[in-house]
Design an enzyme around this catalytic site. Sequence first.
Site, short mmCIF file in Angstrom:
data_model
loop_
_atom_site.label_atom_id
_atom_site.label_comp_id
_atom_site.label_asym_id
_atom_site.label_seq_id
_atom_site.Cartn_x
_atom_site.Cartn_y
_atom_site.Cartn_z
N GLY A 12 -37.79 91.26 21.55
CA GLY A 12 -37.77 90.57 22.77
C GLY A 12 -38.90 89.34 23.04
O GLY A 12 -39.11 88.93 23.79
N SER A 13 -39.01 88.64 21.81
CA SER A 13 -40.03 87.62 22.03
C SER A 13 -39.27 86.33 22.69
O SER A 13 -39.95 85.69 23.38
CB SER A 13 -40.56 87.09 20.72
OG SER A 13 -39.51 86.59 19.79
N ASN A 14 -37.95 86.41 22.48
CA ASN A 14 -37.19 85.27 23.34
C ASN A 14 -37.25 85.58 24.67
O ASN A 14 -37.37 84.69 25.55
CB ASN A 14 -35.81 84.89 22.85
CG ASN A 14 -35.75 84.43 21.37
OD1 ASN A 14 -35.92 83.01 21.44
ND2 ASN A 14 -35.63 84.61 20.21
N MET A 90 -27.63 92.73 19.81
CA MET A 90 -27.00 92.96 18.61
C MET A 90 -25.52 93.88 18.81
O MET A 90 -25.39 94.67 18.16
CB MET A 90 -27.98 93.85 17.78
CG MET A 90 -29.30 93.39 17.53
SD MET A 90 -29.27 91.79 16.72
CE MET A 90 -28.93 92.11 14.97
N ARG A 91 -24.85 93.01 19.78
CA ARG A 91 -23.81 93.81 19.97
C ARG A 91 -22.88 92.63 20.59
O ARG A 91 -22.92 91.72 20.80
CB ARG A 91 -23.82 94.53 21.34
CG ARG A 91 -23.10 95.70 21.53
CD ARG A 91 -23.69 96.75 22.70
NE ARG A 91 -24.52 97.74 21.66
CZ ARG A 91 -24.00 98.53 20.96
NH1 ARG A 91 -22.62 98.66 21.04
NH2 ARG A 91 -24.75 99.18 20.25
N ASN A 107 -25.94 82.08 23.38
CA ASN A 107 -26.53 82.78 22.35
C ASN A 107 -27.46 82.04 21.43
O ASN A 107 -27.12 80.91 21.22
CB ASN A 107 -25.66 83.70 21.33
CG ASN A 107 -26.22 84.47 20.38
OD1 ASN A 107 -27.29 85.25 20.66
ND2 ASN A 107 -25.78 84.63 18.99
N HIS A 109 -29.11 81.77 17.42
CA HIS A 109 -29.02 82.40 16.25
C HIS A 109 -29.89 81.52 15.05
O HIS A 109 -29.99 80.41 15.30
CB HIS A 109 -27.53 82.35 15.79
CG HIS A 109 -27.13 82.98 14.53
ND1 HIS A 109 -27.20 84.37 14.21
CD2 HIS A 109 -27.31 82.57 13.15
CE1 HIS A 109 -27.07 84.57 13.19
NE2 HIS A 109 -26.67 83.49 12.43
C1 GRF Z 1 -33.81 86.09 17.17
O1 GRF Z 1 -33.91 85.39 15.84
C2 GRF Z 1 -32.46 85.57 17.56
O2 GRF Z 1 -31.97 84.36 17.08
C3 GRF Z 1 -31.66 86.35 17.03
O3 GRF Z 1 -32.20 88.00 17.22
C4 GRF Z 1 -33.59 87.66 17.16
C5 GRF Z 1 -34.24 88.04 18.28
O4 GRF Z 1 -35.70 88.07 18.32
N1 GRF Z 1 -30.29 86.63 17.66
P1 GRF Z 1 -36.27 88.41 19.42
O5 GRF Z 1 -36.06 89.86 19.79
O6 GRF Z 1 -36.29 87.56 20.45
O7 GRF Z 1 -38.02 88.59 18.90
#
Ligand code: GRF
Length: 189
Positions: A12-14, A90-91, A107, A109
């Site tokens: 969940g860093s994003n 992841m779904r 999304n 990626h």
């Molecule tokens: C990220 O690299 C994103 O691009 C991919 O999954 C990862 C999630 O990272 N879809 P985080 O959980 O946000 O740290």
Amino acid sequence: MKKIAVFASGYGSNFLQINQHTQTGILNAHLAILISDHPEARCVMYAKDHHIPYFAFDPTHYSKRAHYEKEILALLRDYQVDLIVLAGYMRKVGRTLLKAYPKRIINIHPSLLPLFKGKDAIKQAWHNRANETGVTVHYVDEEIDHGEIIIQERLIVNHKTIEELEKDIHQIEHRLYTIAIKHVLEEIL
Ligand code: GRF
């Protein structure tokens, strides 16, 4: 103010970054709810601790994707969500949500799509000895890591270790996603 829902499965860093940017005003949006398919994920713990509304479900408790997506949709409507932001969700997103949020699901990626789709995109680039890779933000459609590209950023791969590459990719992600979310929100009337 526009409302966003973040969908995440893991670290969940994003998600954390998006939350911070909504709090500081870098992103002029309200983080309405976190949706997660992993009740024990760090993002869920964070939402609990910080009083961010969340819905954490176990997909194995449902016989069909449409069943849990209907529950999610009811929540998104309650919270009047304008935009769905996938951040390590992841779904696959099913028709229930795609139909309800046309061009309103995005999304991120960690590759220059269409290269290195699917899981472990950074590892794929590293093991293929790619000279360059990057980050893509795109609209979500029925296919995984597919759909109209909103923004991409390129990165030359000259790193000594994969960990260094991962660090650089995640730094780009955190910056690029905010830019993309701002852009998409401006397009929503
Ligand atoms: C990220 O690299 C994103 O691009 C991919 O999954 C990862 C999630 O990272 N879809 P985080 O959980 O946000 O740290």
